[in-house]
Design a protein around this motif. Structure first.
Motif, PDB file in Angstrom:
ATOM      1  N   THR A 285      30.268  -3.145  12.337  1.00 32.90           N
ATOM      2  CA  THR A 285      31.070  -2.239  13.148  1.00 32.90           C
ATOM      3  C   THR A 285      30.433  -2.045  14.513  1.00 32.90           C
ATOM      4  OG1 THR A 285      29.891  -0.381  12.186  1.00 32.90           O
ATOM      5  CG2 THR A 285      32.002  -0.952  11.206  1.00 32.90           C
ATOM      6  N   ASP A 286      29.442  -2.867  14.809  1.00 36.69           N
ATOM      7  CA  ASP A 286      28.780  -2.765  16.092  1.00 36.69           C
ATOM      8  C   ASP A 286      29.697  -3.302  17.198  1.00 36.69           C
ATOM      9  OD1 ASP A 286      26.870  -2.555  18.066  1.00 36.69           O
ATOM     10  OD2 ASP A 286      26.172  -4.617  17.713  1.00 36.69           O
ATOM     11  N   PRO A 287      30.025  -2.462  18.183  1.00 34.27           N
ATOM     12  CA  PRO A 287      30.989  -2.884  19.208  1.00 34.27           C
ATOM     13  C   PRO A 287      30.621  -4.191  19.902  1.00 34.27           C
ATOM     14  CG  PRO A 287      30.551  -0.547  19.409  1.00 34.27           C
ATOM     15  CD  PRO A 287      29.609  -1.070  18.369  1.00 34.27           C
ATOM     16  N   ALA A 288      29.328  -4.386  20.152  1.00 33.33           N
ATOM     17  CA  ALA A 288      28.925  -5.605  20.856  1.00 33.33           C
ATOM     18  C   ALA A 288      29.241  -6.839  20.020  1.00 33.33           C
ATOM     19  CB  ALA A 288      27.439  -5.548  21.182  1.00 33.33           C
ATOM     20  N   GLU A 289      28.976  -6.735  18.699  1.00 35.62           N
ATOM     21  CA  GLU A 289      29.284  -7.834  17.783  1.00 35.62           C
ATOM     22  C   GLU A 289      30.785  -8.095  17.752  1.00 35.62           C
ATOM     23  OE1 GLU A 289      27.545 -10.004  15.461  1.00 35.62           O
ATOM     24  OE2 GLU A 289      26.184  -9.574  17.118  1.00 35.62           O
ATOM     25  N   ILE A 290      31.552  -6.990  17.654  1.00 29.55           N
ATOM     26  CA  ILE A 290      33.008  -7.127  17.599  1.00 29.55           C
ATOM     27  C   ILE A 290      33.502  -7.830  18.854  1.00 29.55           C
ATOM     28  CG2 ILE A 290      35.187  -5.855  17.491  1.00 29.55           C
ATOM     29  CD1 ILE A 290      33.712  -3.653  15.995  1.00 29.55           C
TER      30      ILE A 290
END
Lengths: 387, 356
Positions: free
Chosen positions: A333-338
């Motif tokens: 759920t990490d925004p950077a990963e998304i």
């Protein structure tokens, strides 16, 4: 006495501000929580409320069909940007700071997306636009992507249609000068059309009007004298319908071509018989489902709302799916990963066609061309993207 | 008097200290609202100078803000950035070449707005009341339409993007405090007395030797200057501007602040600028899902506007002249209240006078 009450009132208002401001932040525990928050950043009130509402319909429908990802519930948080730039920036900051969303969808109206862009970028929260077609939205912002094609593609598609299908050699343009959308499109149409004909003089005339204008006879009389083969007039549906109507009354019988904004029931109502034969490009058609997902979307939408969906509704639906897909692939759920996985989206099956994102974060996808026939929008053809 | 000055100095230091604490503890959402409050104080005061103190009902504020915003933004944007933003129509070479650091750009934006204000004021100050309002409103629309059509200078409806977002609490509140100080000094001086006289009775003022035209002109120019500064700050806070931002509705928002606070009260404007700006965000919870335990309601978009309007009506019903009327914050008044009687043993008559 009154003074006391006034002071007290002011004091209480101030206190309320502080208290409410602090209240919301206590229950954030992003990692362990079993809810993934996706922000909806749309105009729910103000001049663009109708457009925002259509997109939200699509997003909510997608959320009903796909309520979970990674075993967690997806919660939609709606932030109204009030069709106002200052308010848009406030709403975007609220989604980022107070609601701590993992990703954002929106907004209808490119200028609000442009205002919110740097805020999402600074916070590192991925945003996916549904129908904001202005090239400036994703320019220089790796955290903004979109599931619709951009103005440059749509302008090129219509120039191609005018040149190859209509056989037009000399085109006149009527632009809605107060709309960023219309002005942007005109620029790309001009470029592409001059490219096709190889002659700078192929754009024989350019006229402008303002949003809300009712009378176009001055512009049309000028254009009539130029005797064009076709008229390109991207802009609002109300003005567009009036424009075509008045052109027909003046005896201008050349084809009118435009873009997706004309696809509204009001266009047919206002234009009546005069708009017969008007051709425009758009994102999506309900007549010929493009993908399996389109069928699923159409079925669910018709069941729930008992009407035909607008193009932007399908795009809102797609924006949600693209984010969900990225969350699933990244497994976090990490925004950077998304964001990393959103930008890698390739050949993703959405309701409004296959979506592949280019390095700018703009979708490369096919456009649909429709024509007004017998008082209805009729599907004409699909134009494949230019790679 | 000396005591008052000391108290004011202490209050300003306390305010700066408080803002410093806010600046460190607030997240960017709350900081943004805080900065907006500061900007709206500047805008409200500039409008109050024209509408409240001089009594000229002007509705041209959005136009002045647009001038300030565009001039300062075009000055701070780099030439490369301008090239990418002006993708539809190439930028005018002179506009492309001009550049200045933010403080100077902001000042030039204010000066440009002041000049425009002066140019507009010269012919239309022959008008009064409603006619003046309509003429200024018209001019403000003209400025917006010019900005829409001058594509090689303003990028037309596409607007400007990527403006440095340099405005922080220091800028917005620093300039807000300066504006308050400036307007207060102005109103305490002979110029202030003269424009108040104009507001109360033009003929009497003229008979007393007040040059009506010159005083009204100054009021317009100073008001437009601060509106331009406010516009420039707004542009450098949002990072993007377009002509649609500067519609009549923006003037109306500022007018709301002025009327709610009290037409002709600096204190009132400061209070209502903060209240109006933060209330719209505070009331946002009304549009979310609400859980009352036994039943839930889905969020209704636009609900906060309804509640906000209702609150406004309540305030105006109880305070028809705005929260403060034409009164100002006054140390004597605070010190002599019963609940603060530690300072003064003897209770005196109320010392808040109408124009102090």
């Amino acid at each position: 006495m009154k003074k006391h009450v006034a002071l007290l009132l002011v004091f209480m208002l101030g206190l309320a501000t502080l208290l409410t401001g602090c209240g919301g932040t206590t229950e954030q525990a992003s990692e362990e929580s079993d809810v993934i928050k996706i922000g909806i950043f749309e105009p729910m009130t103000g001049a663009n409320a109708a457009g925002g509402e259509m997109e939200v319909e699509g997003i909510k429908l997608a959320n009903e069909l796909y309520p979970e990802v990674l075993g967690k519930k997806v919660e939609l948080v709606i932030a109204d940007n009030k069709s106002d730039k200052v308010e848009a920036a406030n709403a975007a900051t609220m989604l980022v700071d107070k609601e701590k969303v993992s990703a954002v969808i929106g907004s209808w109206g490119s200028s609000f997306s442009i205002a919110a862009g740097p805020i999402f970028k600074d916070a590192g929260i991925p945003a996916v636009g549904a129908s904001c077609t202005n090239p400036l939205v994703t320019m220089g912002n790796e955290y903004y992507s979109r599931v619709c094609f951009i103005d440059s593609f749509q302008g090129t598609v219509m120039a191609n249609y005018a040149y190859n299908e209509l056989g037009a050699k000399r085109v006149a343009i009527i632009q809605e000068i107060s709309s960023d959308y219309s002005v942007g499109l005109v620029k790309y149409f001009e470029e592409a059309f001059v490219g096709f004909t190889g002659s700078e003089d192929s754009i024989i005339g350019k006229a402008s009007y303002n949003t809300g204008d009712q009378d176009f006879t001055a512009q049309l009389t000028n254009i009539k004298e130029l005797n064009p083969d076709a008229i390109f007039a991207p802009g609002n549906y109300t003005e567009g319908a009036l424009l075509v109507k008045q052109a027909r009354e003046l005896g201008i019988d050349v084809p009118f071509i435009a873009t997706d904004t004309w696809e509204a029931p009001e266009f047919l109502e206002i234009g009546g018989e005069s708009v017969e034969g008007a051709v425009f490009s758009t994102f999506f058609t309900t007549e010929v489902p493009i993908t399996d997902e389109s069928e699923k979307f159409l079925k669910a939408y018709r069941e729930k709302y008992d009407k035909e969906p607008a193009s932007v509704t399908a795009l809102g639906y797609d924006a949600y799916l693209v984010i969900l897909n990225a969350i699933e692939q990244s497994g976090s759920t990490d925004p950077a990963e998304i964001n990393k996985f959103i930008s890698q989206t390739k050949d993703f099956e959405g309701a409004a066609g296959m979506i592949s994102l280019d390095p700018n974060g703009d979708a490369i996808k096919s456009a649909v061309i429709k024509e007004v026939k017998d008082g209805e929008f009729k599907y004409l053809t699909v134009v494949e993207p230019i790679q | 008097m000396k005591k008052h000055r000391l108290l004011t100095a202490l209050a300003v230091v306390a305010l700066i200290g408080l803002l410093g604490v806010f600046n460190l503890t607030f997240d960017s959402y709350k900081l943004r609202i805080l900065n907006l409050c500061g900007i709206y104080i500047i805008l409200g005061l500039s409008m109050n100078l024209i509408n409240g103190f001089t009594g000229l009902f002007s509705l041209g504020h959005a136009g002045f803000m647009a001038v300030g915003a565009y001039v300062s933004a075009l000055l701070t944007m780099s030439p490369e950035l301008k090239d990418t933003v002006f993708y539809a129509v190439p930028i005018h070479p002179f506009v492309k070449a001009m550049s200045a650091p933010f403080p100077i750009a902001l000042l030039l934006g204010g000066i440009a707005a002041g000049i425009v204000g002066g140019v507009i004021a010269a012919p239309i100050l022959r008008l009064k009341d409603d006619y003046l309002a309509i003429a200024t409103l018209g001019f403000s629309e003209i400025i917006r339409v010019v900005a829409t059509n001058l594509q090689s200078i303003t990028n037309g409806p596409l607007g400007l993007k990527g403006i440095d977002r340099v405005v922080n609490t220091g800028w917005s509140w620093g300039l807000a405090i300066l504006t308050v100080y400036f307007i207060k000094k102005l109103m305490d001086g002979s110029y202030g007395k003269a424009i108040l006289a104009i507001r109360e009775d033009e003929i009497a003022a003229e008979a007393m030797g007040v040059n009506l035209f010159r005083h009204k002109m100054y009021s317009f120019i100073i008001g437009a200057f601060f509106a331009g500064i406010g516009g420039g700050l707004l542009a450098h806070m949002l990072g993007t501007i377009d002509p649609l931002m500067f519609r009549f509705i923006l003037t109306f928002n500022i007018l709301l602040i002025v009327v709610l606070g009290g037409i002709g009260s600096i204190t009132g404007t400061v209070i209502s600028a903060c209240v109006v700006t933060s209330m719209m965000e505070v009331l946002r919870f009304l549009e979310g899902k609400m859980d009352f335990g036994f039943f839930q309601i889905q969020g209704i978009p636009g609900m906060r506007m309804v509640v906000f309007s209702a609150l406004l009506m309540i305030v105006i019903l109880w305070y028809p002249r705005g929260l403060m009327g034409t009164k100002e914050f006054n140390w004597d008044y605070i010190l002599q209240r019963k609940y603060l009687n530690i300072f003064n043993k003897k209770k005196k008559k109320k010392t808040v006078s109408e124009e102090n």
